[in-house]
Scaffold this motif. Sequence first.
Motif, PDB file in Angstrom:
ATOM      1  N   ALA A   1      45.133  23.128 -33.954  1.00 15.62           N
ATOM      2  CA  ALA A   1      46.501  22.725 -34.264  1.00 15.62           C
ATOM      3  C   ALA A   1      46.617  21.214 -34.438  1.00 15.62           C
ATOM      4  CB  ALA A   1      47.450  23.189 -33.156  1.00 15.62           C
ATOM      5  N   GLY A   2      45.663  20.471 -33.880  1.00 14.11           N
ATOM      6  CA  GLY A   2      45.705  19.019 -34.032  1.00 14.11           C
ATOM      7  C   GLY A   2      45.893  18.268 -32.729  1.00 14.11           C
ATOM      8  N   LYS A   3      45.634  18.922 -31.611  1.00 13.28           N
ATOM      9  CA  LYS A   3      45.846  18.282 -30.308  1.00 13.28           C
ATOM     10  C   LYS A   3      44.933  17.078 -30.127  1.00 13.28           C
ATOM     11  CE  LYS A   3      44.758  22.082 -28.104  1.00 13.28           C
ATOM     12  NZ  LYS A   3      44.500  22.934 -29.279  1.00 13.28           N
ATOM     13  N   THR A   4      43.646  17.285 -30.345  1.00 10.88           N
ATOM     14  CA  THR A   4      42.684  16.207 -30.117  1.00 10.88           C
ATOM     15  C   THR A   4      42.879  15.069 -31.107  1.00 10.88           C
ATOM     16  OG1 THR A   4      41.112  17.829 -29.260  1.00 10.88           O
ATOM     17  CG2 THR A   4      40.240  15.689 -29.887  1.00 10.88           C
ATOM     18  N   THR A   5      43.181  15.413 -32.348  1.00 12.10           N
ATOM     19  CA  THR A   5      43.411  14.375 -33.351  1.00 12.10           C
ATOM     20  C   THR A   5      44.627  13.532 -32.969  1.00 12.10           C
ATOM     21  OG1 THR A   5      42.462  15.778 -35.058  1.00 12.10           O
ATOM     22  CG2 THR A   5      43.831  13.946 -35.797  1.00 12.10           C
ATOM     23  N   LEU A   6      45.642  14.189 -32.468  1.00 18.30           N
ATOM     24  CA  LEU A   6      46.844  13.461 -32.054  1.00 18.30           C
ATOM     25  C   LEU A   6      46.502  12.429 -30.982  1.00 18.30           C
ATOM     26  CD1 LEU A   6      49.986  13.477 -32.484  1.00 18.30           C
ATOM     27  CD2 LEU A   6      50.102  14.966 -30.490  1.00 18.30           C
ATOM     28  N   LEU A   7      45.730  12.846 -29.975  1.00 16.68           N
ATOM     29  CA  LEU A   7      45.354  11.925 -28.907  1.00 16.68           C
ATOM     30  C   LEU A   7      44.432  10.822 -29.420  1.00 16.68           C
ATOM     31  CD1 LEU A   7      44.676  14.196 -25.795  1.00 16.68           C
ATOM     32  CD2 LEU A   7      46.657  12.776 -26.302  1.00 16.68           C
ATOM     33  N   ALA A   8      43.441  11.225 -30.213  1.00 15.33           N
ATOM     34  CA  ALA A   8      42.463  10.249 -30.690  1.00 15.33           C
ATOM     35  C   ALA A   8      43.128   9.197 -31.575  1.00 15.33           C
ATOM     36  CB  ALA A   8      41.350  10.956 -31.458  1.00 15.33           C
ATOM     37  N   GLU A   9      44.035   9.623 -32.433  1.00 15.68           N
ATOM     38  CA  GLU A   9      44.695   8.662 -33.317  1.00 15.68           C
ATOM     39  C   GLU A   9      45.700   7.795 -32.562  1.00 15.68           C
ATOM     40  OE1 GLU A   9      44.202   7.669 -36.313  1.00 15.68           O
ATOM     41  OE2 GLU A   9      42.602   9.071 -36.821  1.00 15.68           O
TER      42      GLU A   9
ATOM     43  N   GLU B   1      35.153  14.919 -39.001  1.00 16.23           N
ATOM     44  CA  GLU B   1      35.148  16.042 -38.084  1.00 16.23           C
ATOM     45  C   GLU B   1      35.585  15.555 -36.715  1.00 16.23           C
ATOM     46  OE1 GLU B   1      34.495  19.257 -38.656  1.00 16.23           O
ATOM     47  OE2 GLU B   1      34.380  18.771 -40.784  1.00 16.23           O
ATOM     48  N   ILE B   2      36.499  16.254 -36.130  1.00 15.42           N
ATOM     49  CA  ILE B   2      36.943  15.883 -34.800  1.00 15.42           C
ATOM     50  C   ILE B   2      36.159  16.704 -33.780  1.00 15.42           C
ATOM     51  CG2 ILE B   2      38.779  17.613 -34.524  1.00 15.42           C
ATOM     52  CD1 ILE B   2      39.140  13.917 -33.666  1.00 15.42           C
ATOM     53  N   GLU B   3      35.874  16.070 -32.681  1.00 12.40           N
ATOM     54  CA  GLU B   3      35.169  16.780 -31.614  1.00 12.40           C
ATOM     55  C   GLU B   3      36.207  17.517 -30.789  1.00 12.40           C
ATOM     56  OE1 GLU B   3      32.633  15.628 -27.645  1.00 12.40           O
ATOM     57  OE2 GLU B   3      32.674  14.259 -29.338  1.00 12.40           O
ATOM     58  N   HIS B   4      36.305  18.794 -31.005  1.00 15.07           N
ATOM     59  CA  HIS B   4      37.348  19.560 -30.337  1.00 15.07           C
ATOM     60  C   HIS B   4      37.066  19.659 -28.840  1.00 15.07           C
ATOM     61  CE1 HIS B   4      39.476  20.912 -33.904  1.00 15.07           C
ATOM     62  NE2 HIS B   4      38.289  21.034 -34.481  1.00 15.07           N
ATOM     63  N   THR B   5      38.138  19.846 -28.121  1.00 18.27           N
ATOM     64  CA  THR B   5      37.997  20.041 -26.687  1.00 18.27           C
ATOM     65  C   THR B   5      37.157  21.280 -26.419  1.00 18.27           C
ATOM     66  OG1 THR B   5      40.148  19.062 -26.341  1.00 18.27           O
ATOM     67  CG2 THR B   5      39.262  20.400 -24.555  1.00 18.27           C
ATOM     68  N   ALA B   6      36.140  21.096 -25.595  1.00 15.13           N
ATOM     69  CA  ALA B   6      35.221  22.199 -25.360  1.00 15.13           C
ATOM     70  C   ALA B   6      35.236  22.666 -23.919  1.00 15.13           C
ATOM     71  CB  ALA B   6      33.799  21.781 -25.738  1.00 15.13           C
ATOM     72  N   ASP B   7      35.869  21.901 -23.060  1.00 18.60           N
ATOM     73  CA  ASP B   7      35.767  22.225 -21.648  1.00 18.60           C
ATOM     74  C   ASP B   7      36.514  23.505 -21.320  1.00 18.60           C
ATOM     75  OD1 ASP B   7      36.175  21.897 -18.612  1.00 18.60           O
ATOM     76  OD2 ASP B   7      34.838  20.278 -19.177  1.00 18.60           O
TER      77      ASP B   7
ATOM     78  N   ASP C   1      37.230   6.980 -27.005  1.00 24.23           N
ATOM     79  CA  ASP C   1      36.497   6.359 -28.107  1.00 24.23           C
ATOM     80  C   ASP C   1      35.461   7.318 -28.676  1.00 24.23           C
ATOM     81  OD1 ASP C   1      36.234   3.706 -29.511  1.00 24.23           O
ATOM     82  OD2 ASP C   1      34.143   4.168 -29.061  1.00 24.23           O
ATOM     83  N   ARG C   2      34.861   8.082 -27.798  1.00 24.99           N
ATOM     84  CA  ARG C   2      33.871   9.055 -28.256  1.00 24.99           C
ATOM     85  C   ARG C   2      34.517  10.079 -29.178  1.00 24.99           C
ATOM     86  NH1 ARG C   2      30.789  13.014 -23.956  1.00 24.99           N
ATOM     87  NH2 ARG C   2      30.142  14.609 -25.420  1.00 24.99           N
ATOM     88  N   ARG C   3      35.683  10.549 -28.802  1.00 23.71           N
ATOM     89  CA  ARG C   3      36.356  11.520 -29.653  1.00 23.71           C
ATOM     90  C   ARG C   3      36.795  10.895 -30.965  1.00 23.71           C
ATOM     91  NH1 ARG C   3      38.713  15.857 -25.933  1.00 23.71           N
ATOM     92  NH2 ARG C   3      37.203  15.655 -24.272  1.00 23.71           N
ATOM     93  N   TYR C   4      37.270   9.674 -30.863  1.00 26.17           N
ATOM     94  CA  TYR C   4      37.725   9.014 -32.082  1.00 26.17           C
ATOM     95  C   TYR C   4      36.558   8.583 -32.944  1.00 26.17           C
ATOM     96  CZ  TYR C   4      39.966   5.930 -35.317  1.00 26.17           C
ATOM     97  OH  TYR C   4      40.388   5.349 -36.470  1.00 26.17           O
ATOM     98  N   GLN C   5      35.591   7.947 -32.314  1.00 29.09           N
ATOM     99  CA  GLN C   5      34.478   7.424 -33.093  1.00 29.09           C
ATOM    100  C   GLN C   5      33.633   8.550 -33.671  1.00 29.09           C
ATOM    101  OE1 GLN C   5      30.846   4.286 -32.711  1.00 29.09           O
ATOM    102  NE2 GLN C   5      32.203   4.484 -30.977  1.00 29.09           N
ATOM    103  N   GLY C   6      33.583   9.673 -32.971  1.00 29.94           N
ATOM    104  CA  GLY C   6      32.888  10.825 -33.527  1.00 29.94           C
ATOM    105  C   GLY C   6      33.493  11.231 -34.855  1.00 29.94           C
ATOM    106  N   ALA C   7      34.790  11.020 -34.972  1.00 32.87           N
ATOM    107  CA  ALA C   7      35.476  11.356 -36.213  1.00 32.87           C
ATOM    108  C   ALA C   7      35.384  10.235 -37.244  1.00 32.87           C
ATOM    109  CB  ALA C   7      36.950  11.641 -35.925  1.00 32.87           C
ATOM    110  N   ARG C   8      34.852   9.073 -36.804  1.00 36.47           N
ATOM    111  CA  ARG C   8      34.692   7.966 -37.752  1.00 36.47           C
ATOM    112  C   ARG C   8      33.369   8.068 -38.472  1.00 36.47           C
ATOM    113  NH1 ARG C   8      34.700   1.935 -36.161  1.00 36.47           N
ATOM    114  NH2 ARG C   8      32.984   2.559 -34.846  1.00 36.47           N
ATOM    115  N   GLY C   9      32.659   9.154 -38.290  1.00 34.42           N
ATOM    116  CA  GLY C   9      31.274   9.262 -38.741  1.00 34.42           C
ATOM    117  C   GLY C   9      31.046   8.846 -40.169  1.00 34.42           C
TER     118      GLY C   9
ATOM    119  N   ALA D   1      36.075  -0.425 -37.183  1.00 34.57           N
ATOM    120  CA  ALA D   1      37.077  -0.060 -38.185  1.00 34.57           C
ATOM    121  C   ALA D   1      37.670   1.300 -37.862  1.00 34.57           C
ATOM    122  CB  ALA D   1      36.442  -0.033 -39.575  1.00 34.57           C
ATOM    123  N   THR D   2      38.956   1.461 -38.138  1.00 37.55           N
ATOM    124  CA  THR D   2      39.592   2.742 -37.883  1.00 37.55           C
ATOM    125  C   THR D   2      39.322   3.695 -39.043  1.00 37.55           C
ATOM    126  OG1 THR D   2      41.650   2.133 -38.962  1.00 37.55           O
ATOM    127  CG2 THR D   2      41.438   1.602 -36.613  1.00 37.55           C
ATOM    128  N   ILE D   3      39.577   4.960 -38.794  1.00 37.60           N
ATOM    129  CA  ILE D   3      39.372   5.954 -39.844  1.00 37.60           C
ATOM    130  C   ILE D   3      40.275   5.650 -41.030  1.00 37.60           C
ATOM    131  CG2 ILE D   3      39.717   8.397 -40.396  1.00 37.60           C
ATOM    132  CD1 ILE D   3      38.830   8.952 -37.478  1.00 37.60           C
TER     133      ILE D   3
END
Lengths: 348, 303
Positions: free
Chosen positions: A107-115, A155-161, A140-148, B134-136
């Motif tokens: 739904a966009g939960k992790t993206t919302l937090l990361a952004e 790709e966002i690293e979805h919550t896995a726990d 930063d890990r969640r955000y930077q993972g999406a900065r690949g 840099a940001t996305i």
Amino acid sequence: MSTTPGLVCEQDGCPFADNGRCLEGLPNGEGCPHLRSLAADEDAAAAPPGNGEPQPGGEIADAGVDTSELDPTVELGGEDSVTLAAGDAIAARFGATVVLIAGEHNAGKTTLLAELYAQFLKGPFASWSYAGSECLIALDRRYQGARGVGPGPPEIEHTADEEMRLIDLRLLSASGRRVSLLLSDIKGEFVRQVIDGAPLREELPLAVRADRTAVLIDGEKIASMYTRQEAVTRARVLIGALTDPGGVPDGRPLAVILAKKDKVDSEGLDWFTAEADQLRAFAEERGARGTTVNTAARPDNAPHRPEGLDDFLAWVVAPAPEAETLVLTTALLGRERSFWRLHERPYE
Amino acid sequence: MNDLEKQLLMAGLPGTGKTTFLALLWLAIVGGRTPGVKLADYQDDRTYLNGIGARLQHCDPTLHTELGEDRALKLSLLVGETDDPAVLDIPDLSGETWREAATDRHWPSRVEALATGNKGLLLFMHGREFDAGATIGQVNELTDILSQGSDEGSEATGHATGDTGGHGQLPEGPPSDANGKSGHIPPTQVALVDALQLICEQRGLRPARVSIVISAWDLVGEGVTPREFVAKNLPLLVQYLEANEDWLEVQIFGLSAQGGDFEDADSRENLAKVDAVERAIVQDRGGGDVGVHEIALWALGRS
């Protein structure tokens, strides 16, 4: 002269190991091609970076203390969101506004937090500044993972726990007000189960404790006329389950949040606006303080500027509707999950 | 540690100039060019300091790690107008220690002891080689520009720079390893804030004093002060410092311990003609010239 434990000379007759004197006459054996490290023999690990390599800018490389010799390590944490128990400790120190972000998978939960976090990488955001987080590296890990690297959608690293976890974020406003947020970081599966009828107190015990609850609706579902009705119906069921007796206490804020607004065309947005108003009204009928927020945390289309994050943040940090006088303590509730109460809010 | 011993913790990723700073500080102290700080005696073990000091004087561009040396600056000093005795101890921890802390989230117990017992922190970053993060959105904007603006069909790589004039590059997306470690190196400003949180907020004494040292300052360019550099390139750090200024006292320094480029033969020859302490560049946050010892004194609360 200091001794040189950990080094051995391979040259026959060299007294280096005995008295530190190099047969080649080099001080401390510096530059001697016959010296080698015992540690290197024992562990083929490479020497620390900087050894023998010119460093950026030409600064002398860090010589450094070799800390690898049988020195037990101390775990630092911070690379992941925190458990509810750890959240207790954070809240005891700083106080906390607990925000449940409830949405189904993708739904966009992790993206919302990361952004939201990413906005602070560029400077203060919406008159708020970053003041600290025990989850900084996790964010930063969640955000930077999406900065690949590479073109195409990140790709966002979805919550896995499998357990409920929290993201700690402390902010300072331009006016000097401090807030300490504990934002939920939970799998969409928990939410799906509540929608499908699982007891709220077992699947989402955080709902009982949450100061604020955000119900996320996936814009991609709203964009399609074939899936939008189901999406809204499931949101309504979720709101109903959350606000049943024993759930979200009366008077607590509940926001209906459209995620991925950029995926929805104007017709779809008009349709959703009307539906969201009804969802908000439904939440208010059930005792919550309803509102609606539209967000596009990471829009695909130029200029790629997030929309609605400022509105989301304003809702999250808004002063509590009623005075809170409780501090977090942990008690068992169903499946050994934490149940929290506030009795002190030093960060407010 | 006795009452006279003042231990400073020196933190920074590899290649951020920590050892060079120690070499310069030693040369300045032993040369009697540190007003308010002088050697109490000549009894301390100076093997390591003599070694790194000599290499700085030689304009040695490549320093091989001297395994087994006593890697620390530990000196008996007389400080201030009243010649207060003090033993200054600055362990020279490997930059790899700090890299592992940032990426693998652990450090040796010895570092833990240093982190909890230090009197102040010296936090190093390189003035040019850093990840601006840099940001996305910025990456996507750049991708759009590249894809629209190139007749040759330039391929958007996803690598981007921040607002730093082209020095920051995106690291590749970090996969988690079997232990759940992310393995990714956070952008420089995140790593600096993380270090402050780990050392000062979660372990250290309060109030805490920190000298943030931007090394290779000669490469940053004229017309910018250390404070301006931080404000422009490290906005998350600025927010964190301002939000915690009630307990976290910070001074920012620009430092070029070498004074120039040792890799370039002509530059090296010119630098070698100048006294090592004289050719060094040390600026406070406003760009004023100061002595290298001020970096340590600030963290000790003596400045």
